[in-house]
Design an enzyme around this catalytic site. Structure first.
Site, short mmCIF file in Angstrom:
data_model
loop_
_atom_site.label_atom_id
_atom_site.label_comp_id
_atom_site.label_asym_id
_atom_site.label_seq_id
_atom_site.Cartn_x
_atom_site.Cartn_y
_atom_site.Cartn_z
CE LYS A 96 -8.10 3.54 -5.49
NZ LYS A 96 -6.72 3.09 -5.11
CG HIS B 201 -11.96 1.50 1.31
ND1 HIS B 201 -10.90 0.69 0.97
CD2 HIS B 201 -12.55 1.48 0.19
CE1 HIS B 201 -11.21 0.19 -0.21
NE2 HIS B 201 -12.07 0.77 -0.78
CB SER C 190 -1.11 3.95 -4.54
OG SER C 190 -2.22 3.31 -5.50
#
Length: 258
Positions: free
Chosen positions: A53, A71, A101
């Protein structure tokens, strides 16, 4: 009756994802696509690549050597990075922990779409219907790129296991020599525990309307194997079967636990 503090804070509207060449990306990234593709890399740029991200912003103004972050999967990277023979540092994390996550990040961040329930997100992640595209293609693409380009491919799990050794690899890769004391200092300051308390790293200053860290902290656990607290036995079996098929065409292997 007086309003309680924070009641008048309007929650941000969650953005939708757009699509470029079959890869789901933030709408803002799609809107800037021609500018991103025309980005001019410099030969001494170091590009840090992970799934997922962040973006490449304010890079133009940075002095050389620039450290940039992306990314993007290999196929969407601006061509000038390959043409300028830049160095790439890729950090890969096992798919199961990555999924967990990413799920928690999407729960707390209003800058990305709502992930839905864990079961829904589990399906979306396996199908690659998440921002920055499928995890499988992302890691395989960068793993393959290291055969023809200057890519240092690191594993999150190895960084957790032996941070000193992995940081030494990075220093060697970028052509810097460090003495033992400086190396130890870097190991200390880049440990998850220390960074979790560092406002520069833990996004403490970001307003609750943008990132609600009461839902999940930006820096949550940073462990290896937390997926076991989320995957059901049935999900784990399904995931393993699917994973085997998707990763059959690569030599890339991950540690799912330490």
């Amino acid at each position: 009756m007086s309003k309680e503090k924070g009641q008048d804070l309007k929650p941000m509207e969650r953005p939708q994802l757009g699509e470029i060449d079959g890869i789901l990306l933030a709408k803002s990234t799609c809107d800037e696509w021609s500018r991103i593709q025309n980005f001019q890399a410099k030969p001494d740029d170091l590009l840090i690549c992970t799934y997922p991200k962040a973006g490449i912003d304010q890079a133009e103004a940075m002095p050389s050597p620039r450290i940039l972050k992306t990314h993007l999967p290999v196929q969407l990277l601006p061509r000038s990075f390959w043409e300028q023979n830049c160095k790439f540092l890729y950090v890969a994390r096992n798919a199961k922990d990555c999924m967990v996550s990413y799920f928690h990040f999407q729960r707390m961040s209003k800058l990305v779409p709502d992930p839905g329930t864990w079961d829904e997100y589990f399906e979306a992640f396996m199908a690659g219907k998440v921002g920055w595209g499928p995890w499988y293609d992302h890691v395989k693409g960068w793993w393959k790129a290291k055969d023809t380009h200057r890519v240092l491919f690191l594993f999150y799990e190895n960084i957790k296991k032996d941070p000193k050794r992995e940081i030494q690899k990075v220093m060697q890769f970028v052509g810097k020599q460090l003495n033992e004391a400086t190396l130890d200092k870097i190991v200390h300051h880049t440990s998850f525990e220390v960074m979790k308390d560092n406002p520069m790293a833990n996004r403490a200053g970001v307003p609750i309307t943008v990132m609600d860290q009461s839902i999940s902290p930006f820096m949550r656990k940073g462990t290896v194997g937390d997926w076991k607290n989320h995957f059901t036995v049935a999900q784990n079996e399904r995931f393993n079967e699917d994973y085997k098929k998707k990763m059959a065409d690569t030599t890339l292997t991950f540690s799912m636990e330490l």
